[in-house]
Scaffold this active site. Structure first.
Site, mmCIF file in Angstrom:
data_model
loop_
_atom_site.group_PDB
_atom_site.id
_atom_site.type_symbol
_atom_site.label_atom_id
_atom_site.label_comp_id
_atom_site.label_asym_id
_atom_site.label_seq_id
_atom_site.Cartn_x
_atom_site.Cartn_y
_atom_site.Cartn_z
ATOM 1 N N HIS A 258 -25.412 24.633 8.885
ATOM 2 C CA HIS A 258 -24.701 23.380 9.131
ATOM 3 C C HIS A 258 -24.423 23.188 10.628
ATOM 4 O O HIS A 258 -23.331 22.819 11.048
ATOM 5 C CB HIS A 258 -23.390 23.324 8.337
ATOM 6 C CG HIS A 258 -22.890 21.908 8.141
ATOM 7 N ND1 HIS A 258 -21.950 21.330 8.959
ATOM 8 C CD2 HIS A 258 -23.218 20.976 7.217
ATOM 9 C CE1 HIS A 258 -21.713 20.093 8.549
ATOM 10 N NE2 HIS A 258 -22.472 19.856 7.491
ATOM 11 N N HIS B 2 -19.928 13.801 0.763
ATOM 12 C CA HIS B 2 -20.380 13.264 2.045
ATOM 13 C C HIS B 2 -21.888 13.112 1.990
ATOM 14 O O HIS B 2 -22.590 13.947 1.413
ATOM 15 C CB HIS B 2 -19.956 14.177 3.198
ATOM 16 C CG HIS B 2 -18.523 13.967 3.618
ATOM 17 N ND1 HIS B 2 -17.825 14.857 4.400
ATOM 18 C CD2 HIS B 2 -17.662 12.941 3.361
ATOM 19 C CE1 HIS B 2 -16.603 14.401 4.611
ATOM 20 N NE2 HIS B 2 -16.479 13.258 3.984
ATOM 21 N N HIS C 138 -19.723 18.419 -2.073
ATOM 22 C CA HIS C 138 -18.791 17.317 -1.838
ATOM 23 C C HIS C 138 -19.568 16.030 -1.639
ATOM 24 O O HIS C 138 -20.803 16.037 -1.517
ATOM 25 C CB HIS C 138 -17.870 17.605 -0.646
ATOM 26 C CG HIS C 138 -18.563 17.738 0.666
ATOM 27 N ND1 HIS C 138 -19.462 18.747 0.944
ATOM 28 C CD2 HIS C 138 -18.482 16.991 1.805
ATOM 29 C CE1 HIS C 138 -19.882 18.624 2.184
ATOM 30 N NE2 HIS C 138 -19.316 17.562 2.719
ATOM 31 N N HIS D 83 -11.806 20.717 3.496
ATOM 32 C CA HIS D 83 -12.592 19.739 4.242
ATOM 33 C C HIS D 83 -11.873 18.394 4.158
ATOM 34 O O HIS D 83 -10.784 18.294 3.585
ATOM 35 C CB HIS D 83 -14.009 19.675 3.665
ATOM 36 C CG HIS D 83 -14.991 18.978 4.543
ATOM 37 N ND1 HIS D 83 -15.031 19.147 5.899
ATOM 38 C CD2 HIS D 83 -15.988 18.075 4.255
ATOM 39 C CE1 HIS D 83 -16.004 18.421 6.415
ATOM 40 N NE2 HIS D 83 -16.591 17.755 5.436
ATOM 41 N N ASP E 288 -19.043 22.339 3.299
ATOM 42 C CA ASP E 288 -18.412 22.314 4.609
ATOM 43 C C ASP E 288 -16.953 22.774 4.470
ATOM 44 O O ASP E 288 -16.319 22.480 3.466
ATOM 45 C CB ASP E 288 -18.411 20.907 5.170
ATOM 46 C CG ASP E 288 -19.803 20.358 5.423
ATOM 47 O OD1 ASP E 288 -20.790 21.048 5.107
ATOM 48 O OD2 ASP E 288 -19.918 19.224 5.903
ATOM 49 N N ASP F 5 -24.482 13.541 3.819
ATOM 50 C CA ASP F 5 -25.465 14.556 4.220
ATOM 51 C C ASP F 5 -25.541 15.713 3.240
ATOM 52 O O ASP F 5 -26.299 16.661 3.467
ATOM 53 C CB ASP F 5 -25.176 15.066 5.635
ATOM 54 C CG ASP F 5 -23.773 15.629 5.802
ATOM 55 O OD1 ASP F 5 -22.853 15.149 5.114
ATOM 56 O OD2 ASP F 5 -23.587 16.546 6.628
ATOM 57 N N HIS F 6 -24.799 15.611 2.132
ATOM 58 C CA HIS F 6 -24.853 16.655 1.110
ATOM 59 C C HIS F 6 -25.280 16.134 -0.265
ATOM 60 O O HIS F 6 -25.522 16.941 -1.168
ATOM 61 C CB HIS F 6 -23.501 17.360 1.002
ATOM 62 C CG HIS F 6 -23.169 18.173 2.218
ATOM 63 N ND1 HIS F 6 -23.328 19.538 2.278
ATOM 64 C CD2 HIS F 6 -22.725 17.793 3.439
ATOM 65 C CE1 HIS F 6 -22.987 19.969 3.474
ATOM 66 N NE2 HIS F 6 -22.622 18.929 4.204
#
Length: 301
Positions: free
Chosen positions: A268, A62, A60, A140, A210, A64-65
């Protein structure tokens, strides 16, 4: 099949904790799953060969990914890459990445191929003769997919003693491995089952991060050998899980138990906790075979 954890912590990186990224080695493939900030540094530290990465799967959008992806793509260019790079991720990933390349006047000198995902149902997104990759729709705050990696059955294994017993010429060995029966000179038909052993059971790996707790993924990951499931919170902060669309360690363990997986790897983790061992302790109250991801940790699956 090996799994190398490059990063497995939630949200912001810290001096010793990196956001999500991992490398799965399966059937001669080296798949990069998510690409948080600092991924290429972690690849260097863990001595992963950049040139072997041809497929990147982004769950996805976001930061941090996937904030590590622009840097990695640029480094591939500086290293003189020529082979195609396939990027699988949510719709919008092409726009985000190509805008940075455009503004920096740094287009790749190798084919950069995007496979943008929009389906809310599981779909096959990669397949060759040895492995397949399908999406696992997750719940998510933005459109998110997990990924299911499955080996395909290999060739049957030759029973050399049986082949020699029937005095079968070696030139027929490959046909036997391919599952064919053999007719002898006296016209007797020898069934393939007498000449071979079953191939090793194909292995499978599911990546789910996530996501909020959702049993909708259970049928998709039923009986997988290894499940990586996010566990952002402990029970003491379980009220935060539904608000942020994340899961607790116990919820991850419940999914593993319902899906009858072989092994559960938790990851995570929120960096608010002083020890990740607490996640394992909580999960083991529901599911027995639990391991903890950690930066730089390798699992031989």
């Amino acid at each position: 099949m090996k799994l190398n954890i490059l990063g497995c912590y939630a949200a912001t990186p810290r001096s010793l904790n990196n956001p999500t990224a991992q490398v799965l080695e399966i059937k001669n493939h080296l798949f990069l799953i998510d690409c948080g900030e600092g991924t290429q540094v972690q690849l260097r530290k863990n001595k992963v060969r950049f040139s072997r990465i041809n497929h990147i799967f982004i769950s996805h959008l976001h930061g941090d990914h996937f904030f590590g992806l622009p840097g990695l793509v640029s480094t591939f260019r500086l290293l003189g890459r020529k082979t195609p790079l396939h990027v699988y991720g949510p719709k919008g990933i092409k726009e985000a990445l190509t805008l940075l390349l455009k503004l920096g006047d740094s287009w790749t000198n190798y084919p950069l191929l995007f496979h943008e995902l929009t389906s809310s149902d599981s779909e096959l997104i990669f397949e060759d003769d040895t492995v397949s990759v399908s999406t696992i729709p997750l719940q998510h705050r933005v459109y998110t997919n997990g990924f299911l990696f499955k080996e395909k059955p290999g060739l049957r294994q030759l029973n050399v003693a049986a082949a020699e017993k029937y005095r079968i010429d070696r030139c027929y060995y490959q046909n036997i491995k391919n599952g064919k029966d053999i007719r002898l000179d006296d016209n007797k038909l020898v069934p393939n089952a007498e000449l071979t052993f079953d191939p090793p059971k194909p292995k499978s790996y599911a990546f789910c991060s996530d996501t909020a707790y959702t049993t909708s993924i259970v049928p998709l990951i039923k009986d997988v050998d290894v499940l990586y499931h996010e566990a952002t919170f402990l029970e003491t902060e379980k009220d935060l899980a539904p608000k942020t669309k994340h899961a607790t360690a116990k919820e991850a363990a419940s999914i593993a138990k319902a899906a009858n997986v072989g092994k559960l790897i938790l990851g995570h983790f929120s960096t608010r906790y002083k020890s990740i061992e607490l996640f394992k302790e909580e999960a083991e109250t529901i599911f027995s075979n639990v391991a903890l991801a950690d930066d730089g940790k390798e699992f031989d699956l």
